[in-house]
Motif scaffolding. Structure first.
Motif, PDB file in Angstrom:
ATOM      1  N   ILE A 134     -43.698 -82.179  26.773  1.00 14.01           N
ATOM      2  CA  ILE A 134     -43.599 -81.311  27.952  1.00 14.01           C
ATOM      3  C   ILE A 134     -44.820 -80.397  28.001  1.00 14.01           C
ATOM      4  O   ILE A 134     -45.411 -80.059  26.980  1.00 14.01           O
ATOM      5  N   ILE A 135     -45.179 -80.013  29.204  1.00  9.84           N
ATOM      6  CA  ILE A 135     -46.237 -79.030  29.423  1.00  9.84           C
ATOM      7  C   ILE A 135     -45.652 -77.968  30.335  1.00  9.84           C
ATOM      8  O   ILE A 135     -45.180 -78.265  31.430  1.00  9.84           O
ATOM      9  N   ALA A 136     -45.673 -76.738  29.860  1.00  7.39           N
ATOM     10  CA  ALA A 136     -45.203 -75.620  30.676  1.00  7.39           C
ATOM     11  C   ALA A 136     -46.395 -75.096  31.479  1.00  7.39           C
ATOM     12  O   ALA A 136     -47.328 -74.533  30.912  1.00  7.39           O
ATOM     13  N   LEU A 137     -46.387 -75.324  32.764  1.00  5.79           N
ATOM     14  CA  LEU A 137     -47.460 -74.872  33.650  1.00  5.79           C
ATOM     15  C   LEU A 137     -47.017 -73.581  34.313  1.00  5.79           C
ATOM     16  O   LEU A 137     -46.001 -73.548  35.013  1.00  5.79           O
ATOM     17  N   THR A 138     -47.785 -72.520  34.080  1.00  5.18           N
ATOM     18  CA  THR A 138     -47.455 -71.212  34.631  1.00  5.18           C
ATOM     19  C   THR A 138     -48.626 -70.720  35.467  1.00  5.18           C
ATOM     20  O   THR A 138     -49.733 -70.554  34.950  1.00  5.18           O
ATOM     21  N   ILE A 139     -48.379 -70.489  36.746  1.00  4.37           N
ATOM     22  CA  ILE A 139     -49.391 -69.953  37.649  1.00  4.37           C
ATOM     23  C   ILE A 139     -49.031 -68.501  37.888  1.00  4.37           C
ATOM     24  O   ILE A 139     -47.907 -68.194  38.292  1.00  4.37           O
ATOM     25  N   MET A 140     -49.997 -67.606  37.614  1.00  2.00           N
ATOM     26  CA  MET A 140     -49.712 -66.170  37.658  1.00  2.00           C
ATOM     27  C   MET A 140     -50.683 -65.444  38.583  1.00  2.00           C
ATOM     28  O   MET A 140     -51.867 -65.779  38.622  1.00  2.00           O
ATOM     29  N   ASP A 141     -50.177 -64.448  39.261  1.00  2.00           N
ATOM     30  CA  ASP A 141     -51.011 -63.603  40.112  1.00  2.00           C
ATOM     31  C   ASP A 141     -51.317 -62.285  39.392  1.00  2.00           C
ATOM     32  O   ASP A 141     -51.342 -61.228  40.008  1.00  2.00           O
ATOM     33  N   PHE A 142     -51.502 -62.368  38.093  1.00  2.00           N
ATOM     34  CA  PHE A 142     -51.877 -61.214  37.266  1.00  2.00           C
ATOM     35  C   PHE A 142     -52.589 -61.745  36.030  1.00  2.00           C
ATOM     36  O   PHE A 142     -52.574 -62.955  35.764  1.00  2.00           O
ATOM     37  N   PHE A 195     -52.734 -73.960  25.692  1.00  2.00           N
ATOM     38  CA  PHE A 195     -52.285 -73.631  24.348  1.00  2.00           C
ATOM     39  C   PHE A 195     -51.409 -74.740  23.781  1.00  2.00           C
ATOM     40  O   PHE A 195     -50.603 -75.324  24.490  1.00  2.00           O
ATOM     41  N   VAL A 196     -51.577 -74.988  22.483  1.00  2.00           N
ATOM     42  CA  VAL A 196     -50.705 -75.875  21.718  1.00  2.00           C
ATOM     43  C   VAL A 196     -50.428 -75.181  20.389  1.00  2.00           C
ATOM     44  O   VAL A 196     -51.095 -74.213  20.032  1.00  2.00           O
ATOM     45  N   PHE A 197     -49.468 -75.687  19.637  1.00  2.00           N
ATOM     46  CA  PHE A 197     -49.162 -75.131  18.322  1.00  2.00           C
ATOM     47  C   PHE A 197     -50.178 -75.649  17.311  1.00  2.00           C
ATOM     48  O   PHE A 197     -50.379 -76.856  17.189  1.00  2.00           O
ATOM     49  N   SER A 239     -55.289 -71.090  10.047  1.00  2.00           N
ATOM     50  CA  SER A 239     -56.602 -71.081   9.411  1.00  2.00           C
ATOM     51  C   SER A 239     -57.343 -72.413   9.505  1.00  2.00           C
ATOM     52  O   SER A 239     -58.563 -72.436   9.531  1.00  2.00           O
ATOM     53  N   GLU A 240     -56.630 -73.521   9.566  1.00  2.00           N
ATOM     54  CA  GLU A 240     -57.271 -74.839   9.579  1.00  2.00           C
ATOM     55  C   GLU A 240     -57.418 -75.433  10.980  1.00  2.00           C
ATOM     56  O   GLU A 240     -58.052 -76.458  11.155  1.00  2.00           O
ATOM     57  N   ASN A 241     -56.767 -74.821  11.963  1.00  2.28           N
ATOM     58  CA  ASN A 241     -56.848 -75.270  13.350  1.00  2.28           C
ATOM     59  C   ASN A 241     -56.337 -76.712  13.536  1.00  2.28           C
ATOM     60  O   ASN A 241     -56.827 -77.452  14.366  1.00  2.28           O
ATOM     61  N   GLU A 290     -49.184 -82.571  20.418  1.00  2.77           N
ATOM     62  CA  GLU A 290     -49.118 -82.435  21.875  1.00  2.77           C
ATOM     63  C   GLU A 290     -47.732 -82.680  22.455  1.00  2.77           C
ATOM     64  O   GLU A 290     -47.586 -83.111  23.592  1.00  2.77           O
ATOM     65  N   GLN A 291     -46.697 -82.423  21.684  1.00  2.51           N
ATOM     66  CA  GLN A 291     -45.338 -82.562  22.198  1.00  2.51           C
ATOM     67  C   GLN A 291     -44.973 -81.405  23.122  1.00  2.51           C
ATOM     68  O   GLN A 291     -44.165 -81.558  24.009  1.00  2.51           O
ATOM     69  N   MET A 292     -45.579 -80.250  22.887  1.00  4.60           N
ATOM     70  CA  MET A 292     -45.284 -79.092  23.712  1.00  4.60           C
ATOM     71  C   MET A 292     -46.577 -78.320  23.930  1.00  4.60           C
ATOM     72  O   MET A 292     -47.245 -77.940  22.980  1.00  4.60           O
ATOM     73  N   GLY A 293     -46.912 -78.119  25.176  1.00  4.41           N
ATOM     74  CA  GLY A 293     -48.120 -77.378  25.508  1.00  4.41           C
ATOM     75  C   GLY A 293     -47.831 -76.336  26.569  1.00  4.41           C
ATOM     76  O   GLY A 293     -46.838 -76.418  27.294  1.00  4.41           O
ATOM     77  N   PHE A 294     -48.718 -75.368  26.648  1.00  2.83           N
ATOM     78  CA  PHE A 294     -48.582 -74.277  27.611  1.00  2.83           C
ATOM     79  C   PHE A 294     -49.904 -74.135  28.357  1.00  2.83           C
ATOM     80  O   PHE A 294     -50.942 -73.916  27.733  1.00  2.83           O
ATOM     81  N   VAL A 295     -49.857 -74.265  29.664  1.00  2.00           N
ATOM     82  CA  VAL A 295     -51.040 -74.104  30.499  1.00  2.00           C
ATOM     83  C   VAL A 295     -50.800 -72.924  31.424  1.00  2.00           C
ATOM     84  O   VAL A 295     -49.772 -72.858  32.106  1.00  2.00           O
ATOM     85  N   PHE A 296     -51.740 -71.991  31.416  1.00  2.00           N
ATOM     86  CA  PHE A 296     -51.632 -70.796  32.253  1.00  2.00           C
ATOM     87  C   PHE A 296     -52.811 -70.753  33.220  1.00  2.00           C
ATOM     88  O   PHE A 296     -53.957 -70.960  32.821  1.00  2.00           O
TER      89      PHE A 296
END
Length: 97
Positions: free
Chosen positions: A37-45, A58-60, A64-66, A72-78
């Motif tokens: 899943i990808i959480a797509l968040t569109i913000m006016d701030f 963003f992903v988990f 320190s090792e990146n 890519e099971q869960m991502g966040f796009v802002f």
């Protein structure tokens, strides 16, 4: 689309994404092929004022090792609309348009 930056908004984004992800399974069921899943968040701030990008992804990852944890099971796009500064005549890419 989120217009106002309300208290707890960041937690609500994570909660909603986790809820959708977990709803792919039924109680007692295990499926290694669960859909990402990808959480797509569109913000006016501005949510990330220190990041000078319109779209952040963003992903988990291990701190320190990146190294990515969830493959890519869960991502966040802002998308922070106040960071979009182009005029109509300046739109070039599909993302801009």
């Amino acid at each position: 689309m989120q217009v106002a930056n309300v208290a707890g908004f960041e937690n609500r984004v994570v909660y909603n994404a986790a809820k959708i992800y977990s709803n792919h399974l039924r109680r007692g069921e295990y499926n290694p092929e669960i859909r990402p899943i990808i959480a797509l968040t569109i913000m006016d701030f501005l949510m990330f004022p220190k990041i000078d990008k319109l779209i952040t992804n963003f992903v988990f990852k291990e701190k320190s090792e990146n190294v990515e944890y969830t493959k890519e099971q869960m991502g966040f796009v802002f998308v922070e609309l106040p960071k979009f500064k182009k005029n109509l005549s300046e739109l070039e890419t599909l993302t801009d348009k």
